[in-house]
Motif scaffolding. Structure first.
Motif, PDB file in Angstrom:
ATOM      1  N   CYS A 222       6.164   8.108  -8.186  1.00  0.00           N
ATOM      2  CA  CYS A 222       7.250   7.167  -8.451  1.00  0.00           C
ATOM      3  C   CYS A 222       6.830   6.188  -9.541  1.00  0.00           C
ATOM      4  CB  CYS A 222       7.590   6.366  -7.194  1.00  0.00           C
ATOM      5  SG  CYS A 222       8.198   7.339  -5.815  1.00  0.00           S
ATOM      6  N   ARG A 225      11.000   4.731 -13.902  1.00  0.00           N
ATOM      7  CA  ARG A 225      12.021   5.685 -14.335  1.00  0.00           C
ATOM      8  C   ARG A 225      12.644   6.439 -13.158  1.00  0.00           C
ATOM      9  NH1 ARG A 225       8.468   6.339 -19.054  1.00  0.00           N
ATOM     10  NH2 ARG A 225       9.699   5.809 -20.925  1.00  0.00           N
ATOM     11  N   TRP A 228       9.265  11.445  -9.932  1.00  0.00           N
ATOM     12  CA  TRP A 228       8.847  12.632 -10.683  1.00  0.00           C
ATOM     13  C   TRP A 228       8.354  13.701  -9.711  1.00  0.00           C
ATOM     14  CZ3 TRP A 228       9.238  12.891 -16.031  1.00  0.00           C
ATOM     15  CH2 TRP A 228       9.443  11.684 -16.703  1.00  0.00           C
ATOM     16  N   SER A 230       6.797  17.812  -9.732  1.00  0.00           N
ATOM     17  CA  SER A 230       6.425  19.037 -10.441  1.00  0.00           C
ATOM     18  C   SER A 230       6.465  20.213  -9.473  1.00  0.00           C
ATOM     19  CB  SER A 230       5.034  18.923 -11.078  1.00  0.00           C
ATOM     20  OG  SER A 230       4.037  18.750 -10.096  1.00  0.00           O
ATOM     21  N   LEU A 239       9.373  20.241 -14.491  1.00  0.00           N
ATOM     22  CA  LEU A 239       9.035  18.857 -14.163  1.00  0.00           C
ATOM     23  C   LEU A 239      10.356  18.119 -14.066  1.00  0.00           C
ATOM     24  CD1 LEU A 239       6.981  16.522 -13.803  1.00  0.00           C
ATOM     25  CD2 LEU A 239       7.162  16.159 -16.279  1.00  0.00           C
ATOM     26  N   LEU A 241      12.842  14.699 -12.858  1.00  0.00           N
ATOM     27  CA  LEU A 241      12.940  13.250 -12.701  1.00  0.00           C
ATOM     28  C   LEU A 241      14.233  12.952 -11.960  1.00  0.00           C
ATOM     29  CD1 LEU A 241      12.000  10.363 -13.274  1.00  0.00           C
ATOM     30  CD2 LEU A 241      13.118  10.516 -15.509  1.00  0.00           C
ATOM     31  N   VAL A 251      13.150  17.538 -16.979  1.00  0.00           N
ATOM     32  CA  VAL A 251      12.539  16.951 -18.176  1.00  0.00           C
ATOM     33  C   VAL A 251      11.757  18.007 -18.954  1.00  0.00           C
ATOM     34  CG1 VAL A 251      10.916  15.210 -19.025  1.00  0.00           C
ATOM     35  CG2 VAL A 251      12.476  14.672 -17.144  1.00  0.00           C
ATOM     36  N   LEU A 261       0.941  14.626 -12.441  1.00  0.00           N
ATOM     37  CA  LEU A 261       1.471  13.862 -13.574  1.00  0.00           C
ATOM     38  C   LEU A 261       1.000  12.423 -13.425  1.00  0.00           C
ATOM     39  CD1 LEU A 261       3.728  13.872 -15.962  1.00  0.00           C
ATOM     40  CD2 LEU A 261       5.127  12.742 -14.222  1.00  0.00           C
ATOM     41  N   TYR A 269       3.086  10.204 -20.540  1.00  0.00           N
ATOM     42  CA  TYR A 269       2.499  10.789 -19.341  1.00  0.00           C
ATOM     43  C   TYR A 269       1.577  11.941 -19.725  1.00  0.00           C
ATOM     44  CZ  TYR A 269       6.458   8.358 -17.202  1.00  0.00           C
ATOM     45  OH  TYR A 269       7.377   7.411 -16.824  1.00  0.00           O
TER      46      TYR A 269
END
Length: 286
Positions: A222, A225, A228, A230, A239, A241, A251, A261, A269
């Motif tokens: 987290c 944004r 996230w 994966s 990946l 978001l 993304v 990540l 990143y």
């Protein structure tokens, strides 16, 4: 010479089989070598190549990196890469070193193998914090270190208290739970790879699903944004978001077994792409 009807049918069947096999081989080869695609507003480039089974990445204050090479049977290690590109193995002889995070002035790492400890490297000294079984994800809260075990039906969430070394089992009997993190709103989230879900660790033990329908979710993080995620798939992994509403945004696509990540400290990143033995750099396009 005229072929008999039976021999003609066999020849046709053989050719058809050969075409199908060639098409399948071509399809999987295409998926393996097709370049990673970034969504609008993002750029992706290769930061480091030839990092075997890259699993976790930790940016260092001097601009270098620590990367875990997740090889099994004592062949794994933690690699230090200097800003100039020089490489040195910091810790060797590991079995599937997976989790790797900075904590308390050092680095904590785990091994995704049975009866392997969670350990800490600080000031050049290696110490054992606690024992686990196939520990994959790690998360440091300051007062507590959380660890999650990737096992079939017997995985646990462990909580280690830094002040006195007390270890508690927060959750047990989990199936292929792989990553754990805390968001800024206080929620503790974890992934379950085989179920394709993201769950919230709750006080009542029910752990509601907050996002489903994922393709082998392995890592979760987290930040400002959003959330996230994966996907640990060897073909066409993504990946994602997610802002907590609707469908998550893709993304990056056409990844191969992406893992951890982490923010690179420069607004972008770093992503460990274990299936292609490399580390990617993801940056906003604007």
């Amino acid at each position: 010479m005229t072929l008999s009807p039976r021999r003609s049918l066999l020849r046709i069947a053989f050719l058809a089989t050969a075409i199908i096999l060639a098409a399948a081989a071509g399809f999987f080869s295409w998926q393996s070598f097709y370049p990673v695609q970034a969504a609008a507003g993002w750029r992706v480039e290769v930061s480091q190549r030839d990092v075997k089974k890259a699993a976790s990445v930790v940016p260092l204050p001097d601009g270098g990196l620590l990367v875990s090479q997740e090889l099994k049977d004592g062949q794994g290690n933690i690699l230090r890469i200097t800003p100039g590109g020089e490489r040195k193995v910091v810790i060797d002889g590991l079995s599937k070193p997976d989790g790797l995070i900075a904590a308390r002035g050092g680095w904590v790492f785990s091994q995704e193998a049975d009866d392997k400890p969670v350990q800490m490297l600080r000031d050049g000294k290696l110490s054992t914090l606690f024992q686990g079984n196939s520990v994959q994800g790690l998360w440091d809260d300051g007062d507590y270190l959380y660890a999650i075990e990737d096992r079939h039906d017997s995985g646990r969430v462990l909580r280690y208290r830094w002040s006195d070394g007390e270890l508690n089992v927060v959750r047990e009997r989990l199936d292929e739970a792989e990553s754990i993190t805390r968001c800024s709103d206080g929620r503790l989230l974890y992934t379950q790879k085989n179920l394709g879900t993201l769950r919230q660790l709750s006080d009542d033990g029910r752990d509601p699903e907050i996002l489903g329908g994922l393709n082998k979710p392995t890592f979760v993080m987290c930040d400002e944004r959003g959330i996230w995620i994966s996907e640990d798939s060897t073909h066409r992994a993504r990946l994602l978001l997610w802002d907590g509403k609707g469908e998550p945004q893709t993304v990056l696509s056409f990844l191969k077994a992406p893992q951890a990540l982490v923010p690179d400290g420069k607004g972008g990143y770093l992503l460990a792409e274990g299936g292609r033995n490399r580390v990617l750099r993801l940056t906003p396009a604007n």
